[in-house]
Enzyme design. Structure first.
Site, mmCIF file in Angstrom:
data_model
loop_
_atom_site.group_PDB
_atom_site.id
_atom_site.type_symbol
_atom_site.label_atom_id
_atom_site.label_comp_id
_atom_site.label_asym_id
_atom_site.label_seq_id
_atom_site.Cartn_x
_atom_site.Cartn_y
_atom_site.Cartn_z
ATOM 1 N N PRO A 227 0.806 -1.256 -0.116
ATOM 2 C CA PRO A 227 -0.153 -0.035 -0.012
ATOM 3 C C PRO A 227 0.638 1.232 -0.033
ATOM 4 O O PRO A 227 1.686 1.280 0.665
ATOM 5 C CB PRO A 227 -0.791 -0.259 1.418
ATOM 6 N N ASN A 228 0.479 2.385 -0.660
ATOM 7 C CA ASN A 228 0.859 3.555 -0.624
ATOM 8 C C ASN A 228 2.311 3.629 -1.547
ATOM 9 O O ASN A 228 2.495 4.746 -1.923
ATOM 10 C CB ASN A 228 1.086 4.277 0.660
ATOM 11 N N ARG B 45 5.015 10.783 -2.639
ATOM 12 C CA ARG B 45 4.494 10.607 -1.197
ATOM 13 C C ARG B 45 5.789 10.918 -0.281
ATOM 14 O O ARG B 45 7.049 10.078 -0.574
ATOM 15 C CB ARG B 45 4.318 9.257 -1.304
ATOM 16 N N ALA C 12 3.006 -0.701 4.882
ATOM 17 C CA ALA C 12 2.772 -0.624 6.235
ATOM 18 C C ALA C 12 2.062 -2.236 6.721
ATOM 19 O O ALA C 12 1.967 -2.543 7.983
ATOM 20 C CB ALA C 12 1.581 -0.026 6.657
ATOM 21 N N ARG D 222 12.829 4.855 12.752
ATOM 22 C CA ARG D 222 11.707 5.612 12.456
ATOM 23 C C ARG D 222 10.668 5.292 13.616
ATOM 24 O O ARG D 222 11.154 5.056 15.040
ATOM 25 C CB ARG D 222 10.787 5.443 11.323
ATOM 26 N N HIS E 140 12.599 -2.519 2.475
ATOM 27 C CA HIS E 140 12.118 -1.144 2.706
ATOM 28 C C HIS E 140 13.280 -0.124 2.220
ATOM 29 O O HIS E 140 14.321 0.054 2.253
ATOM 30 C CB HIS E 140 11.886 -0.953 4.276
ATOM 31 N N TYR F 212 11.021 9.160 1.219
ATOM 32 C CA TYR F 212 11.007 8.077 0.039
ATOM 33 C C TYR F 212 11.797 8.397 -0.986
ATOM 34 O O TYR F 212 11.708 7.580 -1.947
ATOM 35 C CB TYR F 212 9.808 7.707 -0.035
ATOM 36 N N GLU G 265 12.464 -9.334 2.114
ATOM 37 C CA GLU G 265 11.987 -8.164 2.530
ATOM 38 C C GLU G 265 12.597 -6.838 2.368
ATOM 39 O O GLU G 265 13.940 -6.892 2.915
ATOM 40 C CB GLU G 265 11.519 -8.415 3.966
ATOM 41 N N ASN H 269 8.164 -5.293 -0.777
ATOM 42 C CA ASN H 269 8.003 -4.378 -0.077
ATOM 43 C C ASN H 269 6.555 -4.418 0.435
ATOM 44 O O ASN H 269 5.825 -3.665 -0.215
ATOM 45 C CB ASN H 269 8.438 -2.843 -0.336
HETATM 46 C C1 DQA Z 1 8.246 1.252 3.890
HETATM 47 C C2 DQA Z 1 8.450 1.347 5.547
HETATM 48 C C3 DQA Z 1 6.856 1.280 6.024
HETATM 49 O O1 DQA Z 1 6.914 1.359 7.543
HETATM 50 C C4 DQA Z 1 5.891 2.294 5.873
HETATM 51 O O2 DQA Z 1 4.575 1.812 5.998
HETATM 52 C C5 DQA Z 1 5.911 2.183 3.908
HETATM 53 C C6 DQA Z 1 6.941 2.132 3.474
HETATM 54 C C7 DQA Z 1 9.450 1.625 3.357
HETATM 55 O O3 DQA Z 1 9.773 1.113 2.303
HETATM 56 O O4 DQA Z 1 10.378 2.305 3.990
HETATM 57 O O5 DQA Z 1 4.819 2.153 3.521
HETATM 58 O O6 DQA Z 1 7.968 -0.167 3.863
#
Ligand code: DQA
Length: 142
Positions: free
Chosen positions: A9-10, A17, A75, A105, A98, A22, A96, A72
């Site tokens: 998501p997102n 964003r 959240a 964070r 990020h 990011y 995994e 990735n």
């Molecule tokens: C994320 C880190 C997550 O905590 C966050 O919710 C994201 C992006 C990252 O790529 O740093 O959506 O996965």
């Protein structure tokens, strides 16, 4: 290698964003550069904001010839038992990733429900985290 990159998501909004966290580059640009760099490999991509759709796509790797996954989960990393269970049912390594260093964070980002079902984790290198994830998969293959 046939590699699947999955974004949760997102992450469709990468580049727009929270650019301070990011960055300003889009996922499309990242994928184009990965496909150029790994021209002999197949890099498939899937993004969804919907947890169940992510699970459906991951389950497809049971039959579509995918040899490794770079994930990735956004959240959902911190919340999803369903994704954890889905990863445990796969037959290929999952890295995994990020963009941000989640451990620098908010505390709620310090827990991943997915790491235990993954081969390893890469976090904190911006979009380069995806390339490092692919390198980790390829190192496993070699
Ligand atoms: C994320 C880190 C997550 O905590 C966050 O919710 C994201 C992006 C990252 O790529 O740093 O959506 O996965």
């Amino acid at each position: 290698m046939k590699i699947l990159v999955v974004n949760g998501p997102n992450l469709n909004l990468l580049g727009q964003r929270e650019p301070g966290i990011y960055g300003t580059d889009s996922m499309e640009a990242c994928l184009a550069s990965l496909r150029e760099r790994y021209a002999d490999d197949e890099i498939d991509y899937y993004q969804s904001n919907v947890e169940g759709f992510l699970i459906d796509r991951l389950q497809q790797t049971l039959t579509d010839g995918t040899q490794g996954v770079v994930l990735n989960a956004g959240a959902y990393t911190h919340t999803s038992v369903a994704l954890h269970d889905a990863l445990r049912s796969l037959h290929v390594p999952v890295i995994e990733v990020h963009l941000s260093n989640v451990h620098r964070r908010e505390a709620f980002r310090h827990t991943s429900l997915l790491t235990a079902a993954c081969l390893g984790v890469i976090a904190g290198f911006g979009l380069d985290s995806y390339r490092l994830g692919i390198e980790a998969l390829k190192a496993q293959q070699a």
